[in-house]
Write a protein that holds these residues in place. Structure first.
Motif, PDB file in Angstrom:
ATOM      1  N   SER A   1       0.840  -1.201   0.000  1.00 23.46           N
ATOM      2  CA  SER A   1       0.000   0.000   0.000  1.00 23.46           C
ATOM      3  C   SER A   1       0.870   1.244   0.000  1.00 23.46           C
ATOM      4  O   SER A   1       2.041   1.210   0.400  1.00 23.46           O
ATOM      5  CB  SER A   1      -0.923   0.011   1.225  1.00 23.46           C
ATOM      6  OG  SER A   1      -0.187  -0.176   2.418  1.00 23.46           O
TER       7      SER A   1
ATOM      8  N   SER B   1       0.312   5.684   0.536  1.00 23.65           N
ATOM      9  CA  SER B   1      -0.561   6.849   0.733  1.00 23.65           C
ATOM     10  C   SER B   1       0.298   8.088   0.910  1.00 23.65           C
ATOM     11  O   SER B   1       1.525   7.997   1.036  1.00 23.65           O
ATOM     12  CB  SER B   1      -1.464   6.643   1.942  1.00 23.65           C
ATOM     13  OG  SER B   1      -0.751   6.805   3.153  1.00 23.65           O
TER      14      SER B   1
ATOM     15  N   LEU C   1      -4.057   6.470  -1.561  1.00 23.82           N
ATOM     16  CA  LEU C   1      -4.870   7.294  -0.662  1.00 23.82           C
ATOM     17  C   LEU C   1      -4.125   8.600  -0.433  1.00 23.82           C
ATOM     18  O   LEU C   1      -2.950   8.582  -0.048  1.00 23.82           O
ATOM     19  CB  LEU C   1      -5.068   6.573   0.679  1.00 23.82           C
ATOM     20  CG  LEU C   1      -5.655   7.418   1.816  1.00 23.82           C
ATOM     21  CD1 LEU C   1      -7.097   7.829   1.515  1.00 23.82           C
ATOM     22  CD2 LEU C   1      -5.587   6.642   3.141  1.00 23.82           C
TER      23      LEU C   1
ATOM     24  N   ASP D   1      -4.551  12.568   1.395  1.00 27.83           N
ATOM     25  CA  ASP D   1      -5.260  13.645   2.078  1.00 27.83           C
ATOM     26  C   ASP D   1      -4.550  14.960   1.802  1.00 27.83           C
ATOM     27  O   ASP D   1      -3.317  15.025   1.809  1.00 27.83           O
ATOM     28  CB  ASP D   1      -5.303  13.383   3.598  1.00 27.83           C
ATOM     29  CG  ASP D   1      -6.480  12.509   3.970  1.00 27.83           C
ATOM     30  OD1 ASP D   1      -7.617  13.010   3.891  1.00 27.83           O
ATOM     31  OD2 ASP D   1      -6.271  11.324   4.300  1.00 27.83           O
TER      32      ASP D   1
ATOM     33  N   THR E   1      -8.040   7.604  -3.904  1.00 29.13           N
ATOM     34  CA  THR E   1      -8.956   8.265  -2.972  1.00 29.13           C
ATOM     35  C   THR E   1      -8.303   9.566  -2.563  1.00 29.13           C
ATOM     36  O   THR E   1      -7.313   9.568  -1.825  1.00 29.13           O
ATOM     37  CB  THR E   1      -9.191   7.384  -1.729  1.00 29.13           C
ATOM     38  OG1 THR E   1      -9.691   6.121  -2.155  1.00 29.13           O
ATOM     39  CG2 THR E   1     -10.200   8.041  -0.794  1.00 29.13           C
TER      40      THR E   1
ATOM     41  N   ASP F   1      -6.056   7.464  10.335  1.00 30.40           N
ATOM     42  CA  ASP F   1      -6.708   6.972   9.105  1.00 30.40           C
ATOM     43  C   ASP F   1      -5.714   6.255   8.200  1.00 30.40           C
ATOM     44  O   ASP F   1      -5.999   5.164   7.681  1.00 30.40           O
ATOM     45  CB  ASP F   1      -7.236   8.159   8.283  1.00 30.40           C
ATOM     46  CG  ASP F   1      -8.618   8.564   8.717  1.00 30.40           C
ATOM     47  OD1 ASP F   1      -9.097   8.047   9.745  1.00 30.40           O
ATOM     48  OD2 ASP F   1      -9.203   9.417   8.032  1.00 30.40           O
ATOM     49  N   HIS F   2      -4.574   6.893   7.970  1.00 28.80           N
ATOM     50  CA  HIS F   2      -3.603   6.319   7.039  1.00 28.80           C
ATOM     51  C   HIS F   2      -3.016   5.027   7.584  1.00 28.80           C
ATOM     52  O   HIS F   2      -2.897   4.040   6.866  1.00 28.80           O
ATOM     53  CB  HIS F   2      -2.507   7.349   6.713  1.00 28.80           C
ATOM     54  CG  HIS F   2      -2.967   8.380   5.731  1.00 28.80           C
ATOM     55  ND1 HIS F   2      -2.359   8.590   4.512  1.00 28.80           N
ATOM     56  CD2 HIS F   2      -4.011   9.238   5.780  1.00 28.80           C
ATOM     57  CE1 HIS F   2      -3.009   9.547   3.858  1.00 28.80           C
ATOM     58  NE2 HIS F   2      -4.011   9.968   4.604  1.00 28.80           N
TER      59      HIS F   2
ATOM     60  N   ARG G   1      -4.304   2.959   9.726  1.00 30.75           N
ATOM     61  CA  ARG G   1      -5.295   1.870   9.723  1.00 30.75           C
ATOM     62  C   ARG G   1      -5.511   1.350   8.305  1.00 30.75           C
ATOM     63  O   ARG G   1      -5.711   0.155   8.090  1.00 30.75           O
ATOM     64  CB  ARG G   1      -6.614   2.341  10.342  1.00 30.75           C
ATOM     65  CG  ARG G   1      -6.474   2.649  11.837  1.00 30.75           C
ATOM     66  CD  ARG G   1      -7.757   2.462  12.624  1.00 30.75           C
ATOM     67  NE  ARG G   1      -7.592   2.894  14.001  1.00 30.75           N
ATOM     68  CZ  ARG G   1      -6.998   2.180  14.962  1.00 30.75           C
ATOM     69  NH1 ARG G   1      -6.515   0.980  14.689  1.00 30.75           N
ATOM     70  NH2 ARG G   1      -6.872   2.648  16.183  1.00 30.75           N
ATOM     71  N   TRP G   2      -5.462   2.252   7.351  1.00 28.94           N
ATOM     72  CA  TRP G   2      -5.601   1.870   5.940  1.00 28.94           C
ATOM     73  C   TRP G   2      -4.429   0.976   5.521  1.00 28.94           C
ATOM     74  O   TRP G   2      -4.625  -0.068   4.887  1.00 28.94           O
ATOM     75  CB  TRP G   2      -5.643   3.165   5.115  1.00 28.94           C
ATOM     76  CG  TRP G   2      -5.996   3.029   3.674  1.00 28.94           C
ATOM     77  CD1 TRP G   2      -7.249   2.944   3.129  1.00 28.94           C
ATOM     78  CD2 TRP G   2      -5.073   3.009   2.575  1.00 28.94           C
ATOM     79  NE1 TRP G   2      -7.154   2.888   1.764  1.00 28.94           N
ATOM     80  CE2 TRP G   2      -5.844   2.922   1.394  1.00 28.94           C
ATOM     81  CE3 TRP G   2      -3.692   3.068   2.470  1.00 28.94           C
ATOM     82  CZ2 TRP G   2      -5.266   2.886   0.123  1.00 28.94           C
ATOM     83  CZ3 TRP G   2      -3.110   3.030   1.217  1.00 28.94           C
ATOM     84  CH2 TRP G   2      -3.897   2.930   0.054  1.00 28.94           C
ATOM     85  N   HIS G   3      -3.222   1.353   5.931  1.00 28.82           N
ATOM     86  CA  HIS G   3      -2.064   0.490   5.637  1.00 28.82           C
ATOM     87  C   HIS G   3      -2.171  -0.835   6.385  1.00 28.82           C
ATOM     88  O   HIS G   3      -1.864  -1.891   5.833  1.00 28.82           O
ATOM     89  CB  HIS G   3      -0.763   1.212   5.995  1.00 28.82           C
ATOM     90  CG  HIS G   3      -0.430   2.337   5.068  1.00 28.82           C
ATOM     91  ND1 HIS G   3      -0.123   2.141   3.740  1.00 28.82           N
ATOM     92  CD2 HIS G   3      -0.380   3.674   5.257  1.00 28.82           C
ATOM     93  CE1 HIS G   3       0.102   3.308   3.152  1.00 28.82           C
ATOM     94  NE2 HIS G   3      -0.041   4.260   4.052  1.00 28.82           N
TER      95      HIS G   3
ATOM     96  N   GLU H   1      -4.718  -2.509   7.259  1.00 34.94           N
ATOM     97  CA  GLU H   1      -5.651  -3.424   6.574  1.00 34.94           C
ATOM     98  C   GLU H   1      -4.981  -4.157   5.420  1.00 34.94           C
ATOM     99  O   GLU H   1      -5.398  -5.254   5.043  1.00 34.94           O
ATOM    100  CB  GLU H   1      -6.831  -2.635   5.994  1.00 34.94           C
ATOM    101  CG  GLU H   1      -7.883  -2.267   7.019  1.00 34.94           C
ATOM    102  CD  GLU H   1      -8.926  -1.318   6.419  1.00 34.94           C
ATOM    103  OE1 GLU H   1      -9.021  -1.218   5.167  1.00 34.94           O
ATOM    104  OE2 GLU H   1      -9.630  -0.655   7.208  1.00 34.94           O
ATOM    105  N   ARG H   2      -3.959  -3.538   4.863  1.00 36.52           N
ATOM    106  CA  ARG H   2      -3.323  -4.101   3.671  1.00 36.52           C
ATOM    107  C   ARG H   2      -2.034  -4.885   3.966  1.00 36.52           C
ATOM    108  O   ARG H   2      -1.621  -5.702   3.149  1.00 36.52           O
ATOM    109  CB  ARG H   2      -3.045  -2.967   2.667  1.00 36.52           C
ATOM    110  CG  ARG H   2      -4.348  -2.508   2.000  1.00 36.52           C
ATOM    111  CD  ARG H   2      -4.315  -1.090   1.484  1.00 36.52           C
ATOM    112  NE  ARG H   2      -5.591  -0.749   0.856  1.00 36.52           N
ATOM    113  CZ  ARG H   2      -6.693  -0.388   1.533  1.00 36.52           C
ATOM    114  NH1 ARG H   2      -6.695  -0.336   2.850  1.00 36.52           N
ATOM    115  NH2 ARG H   2      -7.811  -0.116   0.879  1.00 36.52           N
TER     116      ARG H   2
END
Lengths: 278, 278
Positions: free
Chosen positions: A166, A168, A216, A218, A247, A267-268, A270-272, A274-275
């Protein structure tokens, strides 16, 4: 590798280390957070690349990443942004070039080519050192960063899609080869031939066929560097043309600072997580 | 009051302000975080007092308080730790006295009595300024702090039990009038008569009959200042004798730094929120 400091934090260990870098031909410092889960099993590695003027310390002090990294079991590596020290060529009063402004590329022009090799440092030398010295699972890596470090994360992910699960960015420089605040640096590091700049530019890499699973991003709407330096809409257009899912979240009222980054750090991560977390 | 900077963070606003202080007879700087809830109604105020050598900025950068404060709807005020500037008497190479080391007391000795009046500043002047300029509910206040600021929080709460609904501390100086690293400062600020020191010492105040509802204290076991400076067991003994409930948590492996503070910041803020949020 020399340990400069370690401190317990959020159940894990925040350390600062230095070593002699062959890539940059100087001593380099970096920070690593090791979560408590690493006592039992190797952990995924998340790379955070910092922005202009920063060292490893800005995000270590102000990034607020340890709580979530400790929860999710992520090792977070925070490198410096350039070679530093006596004998390293620099432009002392220019914050957009030289010390603190390595742009995650390998310079080809003199007198910078000997030391300004942050691309090799971040993609080869430092990963080998991290693998050797920390309880890592290098099959599960993620990369993210801020501003110049967002540019670094995007370009390195695009060139190593097999390595990172991942990628972001916070307020990345989407198209540094044409941005007012980075174009002069590209010219000094890489020379006048702009075709050689394309391998260090996210939009150009995508145009040239590089791909990544998804991004991702922001971006603060009150970021003073939005129009001249960052221009996420260029990344948006490039991703759209290439069919790369992006996103892009434009955040009302947020600026370019760590007050912004720390807000969306959770946010970032947790997004990583998950991956990369099994 | 002059606004030095504001930035959106975690949905609220982190600001830095300065004003001319009458109590300290100099310009003073402080930080205030205003949570998003303040747009709709006045919010409780949590005072964070910092430790030796700190300004408002250390906790603002490294304290990781904004996420929870924004969630719970808490205004967080972070003052400086002493008067500062040209013309303020100081001992330049002494980090335990003078600039950054106001000890939250009103000095009575020359040449310090004119400026080193942090007790009056924190208990009278700054609250009035905060009340006037921010959307506060001053009937709901809490106070906490670190090290010298933990001492400040404990002593100020003991002397104003009606004002504060809760008080906690990270690694407070429990008994500064006898601690090796603070006794010399007390003598220089307050003179040789040790009886005058007692009103700025948590253990002595409790011995002298001051009371508070309860205290929460976290202390790292790997804190290098534990034996000579902090000595939470003295506070524990004083609270036990006086029947004041004290939750003292000795934390394995943690030191005196913001890596420790930020780890337990959430716990403390949620504990205060339970006591000040309606």
């Amino acid at each position: 590798m020399k340990t400069i400091s370690t401190a317990k934090s959020h159940g894990g260990v925040q350390g600062v280390y230095s070593h002699r870098s062959e890539a940059c031909d100087c001593d380099m410092t970096f920070a690593v957070f090791v979560p408590p889960q690493a006592k039992k099993a190797p952990c995924p590695v998340v790379w955070y690349l910092s922005g202009l003027t920063c060292t490893h310390q800005n995000v270590m002090d102000k990034g607020e990443y340890r709580r979530v990294a400790a929860e999710a079991g992520l090792i977070v590596v925070c490198p410096d942004t350039s070679p530093r020290g006596e004998g390293i060529p620099d432009e002392k009063d220019n914050w957009q070039f030289g010390s603190g402004a390595g742009f995650y590329l390998d310079a080809t022009q003199e007198p910078f080519a000997k030391n300004y090799r942050m691309y090799s440092y971040i993609t080869e030398e430092l990963p080998a050192l991290i693998k050797e010295n920390f309880p890592t699972d290098m099959d599960r890596q993620a990369i993210f960063g801020h501003s110049m470090g967002g540019h670094g994360a995007l370009t390195i992910a695009l060139k190593h899609p097999e390595r990172f699960k991942s990628c972001s960015a916070f307020a990345p420089i989407a198209n540094p080869m044409t941005a007012g605040w980075s174009k002069p640096a590209f010219e000094k590091y890489l020379g006048a031939d702009e075709s050689s700049w394309r391998e260090y530019d996210a939009c150009a890499l995508i145009e040239d066929g590089h791909r990544f699973t998804e991004f991702l991003v922001d971006q603060g709407k009150a970021d003073g560097f939005l129009d001249d330096g960052l221009r996420p809409w260029l990344l948006e257009a490039a991703c759209k043309d290439a069919g790369i899912p992006l996103t892009l979240r434009m955040r009302d009222g947020y600026d370019h600072s760590y007050f912004f980054i720390s807000t969306f750090m959770e946010d970032h991560l947790r997004w990583h997580a998950e991956r990369v977390v099994l």
